[in-house]
Design a protein around this motif. Structure first.
Motif, PDB file in Angstrom:
ATOM      1  N   THR A  42       0.820  -1.231   0.103  1.00  0.00           N
ATOM      2  CA  THR A  42       0.001  -0.047  -0.030  1.00  0.00           C
ATOM      3  C   THR A  42       0.897   1.199   0.105  1.00  0.00           C
ATOM      4  O   THR A  42       2.112   1.362   0.360  1.00  0.00           O
ATOM      5  CB  THR A  42      -0.973   0.229   1.301  1.00  0.00           C
ATOM      6  OG1 THR A  42      -0.109   0.112   2.492  1.00  0.00           O
ATOM      7  CG2 THR A  42      -1.628  -1.367   1.271  1.00  0.00           C
ATOM      8  N   LEU A  43       0.213   2.436  -0.256  1.00  0.00           N
ATOM      9  CA  LEU A  43       0.946   3.578  -0.332  1.00  0.00           C
ATOM     10  C   LEU A  43       1.736   4.160   0.988  1.00  0.00           C
ATOM     11  O   LEU A  43       2.368   4.973   0.983  1.00  0.00           O
ATOM     12  CB  LEU A  43       0.062   4.572  -1.024  1.00  0.00           C
ATOM     13  CG  LEU A  43       0.733   5.881  -1.441  1.00  0.00           C
ATOM     14  CD1 LEU A  43       2.056   5.771  -2.307  1.00  0.00           C
ATOM     15  CD2 LEU A  43      -0.185   6.963  -2.022  1.00  0.00           C
ATOM     16  N   ARG A  44       0.944   3.684   2.116  1.00  0.00           N
ATOM     17  CA  ARG A  44       1.349   3.897   3.398  1.00  0.00           C
ATOM     18  C   ARG A  44       2.883   3.377   3.573  1.00  0.00           C
ATOM     19  O   ARG A  44       3.291   4.013   4.291  1.00  0.00           O
ATOM     20  CB  ARG A  44       0.387   3.121   4.292  1.00  0.00           C
ATOM     21  CG  ARG A  44      -1.148   3.809   4.338  1.00  0.00           C
ATOM     22  CD  ARG A  44      -1.923   3.067   5.559  1.00  0.00           C
ATOM     23  NE  ARG A  44      -3.235   3.622   5.559  1.00  0.00           N
ATOM     24  CZ  ARG A  44      -4.362   2.895   4.674  1.00  0.00           C
ATOM     25  NH1 ARG A  44      -4.025   1.843   4.134  1.00  0.00           N
ATOM     26  NH2 ARG A  44      -5.460   3.359   4.860  1.00  0.00           N
ATOM     27  N   ASN A  45       3.069   2.482   3.096  1.00  0.00           N
ATOM     28  CA  ASN A  45       4.494   1.869   3.234  1.00  0.00           C
ATOM     29  C   ASN A  45       5.627   2.881   2.314  1.00  0.00           C
ATOM     30  O   ASN A  45       6.795   2.251   2.416  1.00  0.00           O
ATOM     31  CB  ASN A  45       4.734   0.437   2.856  1.00  0.00           C
ATOM     32  CG  ASN A  45       3.924  -0.247   3.826  1.00  0.00           C
ATOM     33  OD1 ASN A  45       3.738  -0.293   4.963  1.00  0.00           O
ATOM     34  ND2 ASN A  45       3.206  -1.428   3.222  1.00  0.00           N
ATOM     35  N   TYR A  46       5.092   3.726   1.724  1.00  0.00           N
ATOM     36  CA  TYR A  46       6.136   4.713   0.876  1.00  0.00           C
ATOM     37  C   TYR A  46       5.854   5.940   1.465  1.00  0.00           C
ATOM     38  O   TYR A  46       5.287   6.874   0.717  1.00  0.00           O
ATOM     39  CB  TYR A  46       5.739   4.640  -0.571  1.00  0.00           C
ATOM     40  CG  TYR A  46       6.178   3.022  -1.230  1.00  0.00           C
ATOM     41  CD1 TYR A  46       7.102   2.470  -0.766  1.00  0.00           C
ATOM     42  CD2 TYR A  46       5.294   2.722  -2.208  1.00  0.00           C
ATOM     43  CE1 TYR A  46       7.602   1.244  -1.425  1.00  0.00           C
ATOM     44  CE2 TYR A  46       5.499   1.490  -2.949  1.00  0.00           C
ATOM     45  CZ  TYR A  46       6.684   0.885  -2.273  1.00  0.00           C
ATOM     46  OH  TYR A  46       6.988  -0.678  -2.820  1.00  0.00           O
ATOM     47  N   PRO A  47       5.967   6.229   2.484  1.00  0.00           N
ATOM     48  CA  PRO A  47       5.661   7.785   3.189  1.00  0.00           C
ATOM     49  C   PRO A  47       6.458   8.860   2.391  1.00  0.00           C
ATOM     50  O   PRO A  47       7.941   8.544   1.997  1.00  0.00           O
ATOM     51  CB  PRO A  47       5.874   7.490   4.644  1.00  0.00           C
ATOM     52  CG  PRO A  47       7.160   6.181   4.676  1.00  0.00           C
ATOM     53  CD  PRO A  47       6.560   5.495   3.497  1.00  0.00           C
ATOM     54  N   CYS A  48       5.841   9.715   2.251  1.00  0.00           N
ATOM     55  CA  CYS A  48       6.695  11.121   1.674  1.00  0.00           C
ATOM     56  C   CYS A  48       6.582  12.287   2.861  1.00  0.00           C
ATOM     57  O   CYS A  48       5.387  12.573   3.218  1.00  0.00           O
ATOM     58  CB  CYS A  48       5.873  11.490   0.467  1.00  0.00           C
ATOM     59  SG  CYS A  48       6.662  12.653  -0.567  1.00  0.00           S
ATOM     60  N   PRO A  49       7.602  13.038   3.108  1.00  0.00           N
ATOM     61  CA  PRO A  49       8.958  12.459   2.579  1.00  0.00           C
ATOM     62  C   PRO A  49       9.617  11.368   3.336  1.00  0.00           C
ATOM     63  O   PRO A  49       8.821  10.814   4.271  1.00  0.00           O
ATOM     64  CB  PRO A  49       9.727  13.799   2.733  1.00  0.00           C
ATOM     65  CG  PRO A  49       8.888  14.294   4.128  1.00  0.00           C
ATOM     66  CD  PRO A  49       7.620  14.027   3.790  1.00  0.00           C
TER      67      PRO A  49
END
Length: 243
Positions: free
Chosen positions: A97-104
């Motif tokens: 999920t996108l949660r595992n690619y936090p930005c920044p």
């Protein structure tokens, strides 16, 4: 109104496509092997999608890029790793999920993906999304695709071609040990082993001889000294004979 909505959607997708997947820049080495390569995680690449969207990595051979269809979902025979690259020209793996690619990116956090690291499922057709080792040097091209359910909602651009390392045949391995050939190295090893065996036999023989010599030596028992005692007869002066 509808044309404007389509224009906004296309603009959002084009912004996502500006991100190009790249090889990691870690100083640890091993970024490319004969069956794996390491990518940077797509941090801040999907800023226009919901946080529960699932991000997939697409691995393809170069000729599949032009006609790749986002509507063919992961886990289907057309996207199964086990058929790649013969019957399947692209496969999908490493979903999260996108949660595992936090930005920044949080400072000090490892943010890489190793493609091809799973060996246990490489031939398991029940796991078509396996992140199995790649069987040839490639080249390969990759992109990230965001799905909301089965619907594509965003994607990145395709990477540049990635070519893996090629294993050298044994005949091309240069001689080691100061120019000595592998035959000389093998002969030296055999002679060293024989010398060690002979040395061990010599030590064992010397030990045996020493033990035998100690066991066969006799010590003469000292003879008993017989001391004879003699009684001295004392001569007494006898009185003179009387006349």
């Amino acid at each position: 109104m509808l044309p404007l909505l389509l224009l906004l959607l296309a603009t959002a997708h084009s912004l996502d496509k500006q991100y190009v997947p790249t090889l990691a820049t870690s100083p640890l080495g091993g970024l490319k092997t004969t069956s794996t390569f390491v990518l940077e995680q797509p941090r801040c690449a999907f800023t226009k999608v919901q946080s529960d969207a699932v991000i997939w990595l697409v691995v393809a051979i170069p000729k599949a890029v032009a006609n790749f269809s986002n509507s063919v979902g992961p886990g289907t025979p057309e996207r199964a790793f086990q058929g790649f690259p013969t019957s399947t020209q692209a496969y999908m793996t490493l979903n999260t999920t996108l949660r595992n690619y936090p930005c920044p990116k949080p400072p000090g956090e490892t943010t890489v993906l190793r493609v091809g690291s799973e060996t246990s499922c490489a031939t398991d057709k029940m796991r078509p999304t396996c992140n199995g080792p790649l069987l040839s040097p490639g080249p390969y091209r990759v992109k990230f695709l965001a799905l909301n359910g089965s619907k594509p909602v965003a994607e990145t651009a395709w990477s540049k071609p990635i070519t893996l390392k090629t294993a050298l045949p044994s005949s091309s391995i240069p001689a080691t040990g100061g120019g000595r050939s592998t035959g000389m190295i093998a002969l030296t090893s055999i002679l060293s082993i024989l010398f060690a065996v002979l040395l061990a036999g010599l030590v064992a023989m010397l030990f045996f001889w020493g033990s035998h010599a100690r066991g066969s030596s006799t010590f003469s028992k000292p003879e008993a000294v017989t001391v004879r005692r003699y009684n001295t007869h004392h001569v007494y002066n006898q009185p003179a004979a009387r006349l």
